[in-house]
Design an enzyme around this catalytic site. Structure first.
Site, PDB file in Angstrom:
ATOM      1  N   ASN A  83      -7.781  -3.143  14.145  1.00 14.12           N
ATOM      2  CA  ASN A  83      -9.301  -3.589  13.810  1.00 14.12           C
ATOM      3  C   ASN A  83      -9.398  -4.836  12.678  1.00 14.12           C
ATOM      4  O   ASN A  83     -10.406  -5.131  12.361  1.00 14.12           O
ATOM      5  CB  ASN A  83      -9.954  -2.156  13.096  1.00 14.12           C
ATOM      6  CG  ASN A  83      -9.283  -1.683  11.960  1.00 14.12           C
ATOM      7  OD1 ASN A  83      -8.223  -2.422  11.380  1.00 14.12           O
ATOM      8  ND2 ASN A  83      -9.726  -0.884  11.209  1.00 14.12           N
TER       9      ASN A  83
ATOM     10  N   ASP B 150       0.826  -1.162   0.102  1.00 12.04           N
ATOM     11  CA  ASP B 150      -0.029  -0.101   0.030  1.00 12.04           C
ATOM     12  C   ASP B 150       0.774   1.335   0.123  1.00 12.04           C
ATOM     13  O   ASP B 150       2.108   1.129   0.134  1.00 12.04           O
ATOM     14  CB  ASP B 150      -0.830   0.153   1.393  1.00 12.04           C
ATOM     15  CG  ASP B 150      -0.505  -0.589   2.511  1.00 12.04           C
ATOM     16  OD1 ASP B 150       0.831  -0.607   2.565  1.00 12.04           O
ATOM     17  OD2 ASP B 150      -1.047  -1.168   3.180  1.00 12.04           O
TER      18      ASP B 150
ATOM     19  N   GLU C 240      -9.856  -2.041   4.948  1.00 14.62           N
ATOM     20  CA  GLU C 240     -10.564  -1.969   6.506  1.00 14.62           C
ATOM     21  C   GLU C 240     -11.773  -2.745   6.497  1.00 14.62           C
ATOM     22  O   GLU C 240     -12.207  -3.363   5.300  1.00 14.62           O
ATOM     23  CB  GLU C 240     -11.078  -0.356   6.508  1.00 14.62           C
ATOM     24  CG  GLU C 240      -9.827   0.484   6.277  1.00 14.62           C
ATOM     25  CD  GLU C 240      -8.940   0.708   7.878  1.00 14.62           C
ATOM     26  OE1 GLU C 240      -8.856  -0.336   8.544  1.00 14.62           O
ATOM     27  OE2 GLU C 240      -8.175   1.675   7.771  1.00 14.62           O
TER      28      GLU C 240
ATOM     29  N   HIS D  27      -7.652  -5.186   9.838  1.00 12.62           N
ATOM     30  CA  HIS D  27      -7.438  -4.858   8.453  1.00 12.62           C
ATOM     31  C   HIS D  27      -5.919  -5.493   8.098  1.00 12.62           C
ATOM     32  O   HIS D  27      -5.073  -5.739   8.935  1.00 12.62           O
ATOM     33  CB  HIS D  27      -7.319  -3.383   8.015  1.00 12.62           C
ATOM     34  CG  HIS D  27      -5.958  -2.682   8.664  1.00 12.62           C
ATOM     35  ND1 HIS D  27      -6.216  -1.442   9.332  1.00 12.62           N
ATOM     36  CD2 HIS D  27      -4.692  -3.001   8.895  1.00 12.62           C
ATOM     37  CE1 HIS D  27      -4.998  -0.804   9.642  1.00 12.62           C
ATOM     38  NE2 HIS D  27      -4.183  -1.750   9.237  1.00 12.62           N
TER      39      HIS D  27
END
Ligand code: F6R
Length: 238
Positions: free
Chosen positions: A136, A67, A143, A138
């Site tokens: 979380n 990313d 996400e 990801h």
């Protein structure tokens, strides 16, 4: 999913570096998927050391990063291109042209995203992908709620991710709100995956990834469907 439990961050880093080193050493040509962030930093240190000590030939090693922030140039100190150069690429003999990070400054981000998937395909796919995991759940910047079928795409970062990553910026407001990320569909096509996790902050996400329901609400849970995943995690994260 295989799980290797180690005592601490240092052991996790060394174990992963050994596996990546082994893969590079035993292949004539290899395509690696690579992460940034705090988790893999020491792994890159160990790997650079192993490669240099052994005079490894890296001319046939290709890398694709997971990313990049939208709006940051590769020279920006907090960009993932800069991270990769500083933490790893500049320390080893890999030809820079073999290394790929999405271009967060691309005028047409959609075009950049599909070109990135095409690039991975043209390289012949990813042989070994290393990744971290967000608090979380990801992976890359997919996400919670991201479709399992997505390829590389532009994503809005959640408040939790922005907050977690603000440590790399002068101010919270400076953290980009979007990123270009490899998609889950693209990532799942990797031949082998190593997921790294260290520290108590990752415990909940790791537990759900390994034992929870496979759901788009916990993106890493998709890894339960992959045949060759090794989780290397320390006691605190397990
Ligand atoms: C980074 C990436 C992210 C991180 C995750 C964990 O390229 O894809 O998914 O792996 O946010 O970050 P750290 O390691 O900083 O806790």
């Amino acid at each position: 999913m295989d799980t290797i439990k180690v005592n601490n961050y240092d052991e996790m880093s060394k174990k992963c570096a050994e596996k990546v080193f082994e893969k590079i050493s035993s292949s004539n040509r290899v395509v690696l998927g690579l992460p940034t962030g705090g988790t893999p930093e020491k792994m890159y240190d160990y790997l650079a050391e192993m490669l240099n000590e052994n005079g490894a030939d890296l001319s046939n090693v290709y890398t694709v990063n997971l990313d990049e922030y939208v709006g940051l140039s590769g020279e920006h100190i907090a960009s993932y291109r800069n991270y990769m150069n500083t933490v790893f690429f500049d320390k080893v003999t890999i030809p820079k042209e073999n290394t790929n990070v999405p271009n967060g400054l691309a005028e047409d981000l959609k075009k950049e995203a599909s070109a990135y998937d095409q690039l991975i395909e043209d390289l012949g796919g990813i042989d070994l992908m290393v990744m971290g995991i967000g608090r979380n759940g990801h992976i890359a910047f997919n996400e919670p709620g991201t479709s399992f079928t997505e390829g590389t795409h532009v994503t809005d970062l959640t408040e939790d991710t922005i907050e977690a990553n603000s440590r790399y910026f002068d101010a919270y407001e400076d953290v980009p709100k979007q990123a270009l990320t490899m998609g889950l569909h693209t990532m799942m096509k990797s031949e082998a995956i190593i997921l790294l996790a260290s520290g108590e902050g990752k415990k909940d996400a790791v537990e759900k990834m390994i034992n929870g329901e496979v759901t788009e609400e916990l993106p890493a849970s998709i890894l339960q469907k992959h045949e060759n995943v090794t989780v290397i995690a320390d006691e605190d994260a397990l």
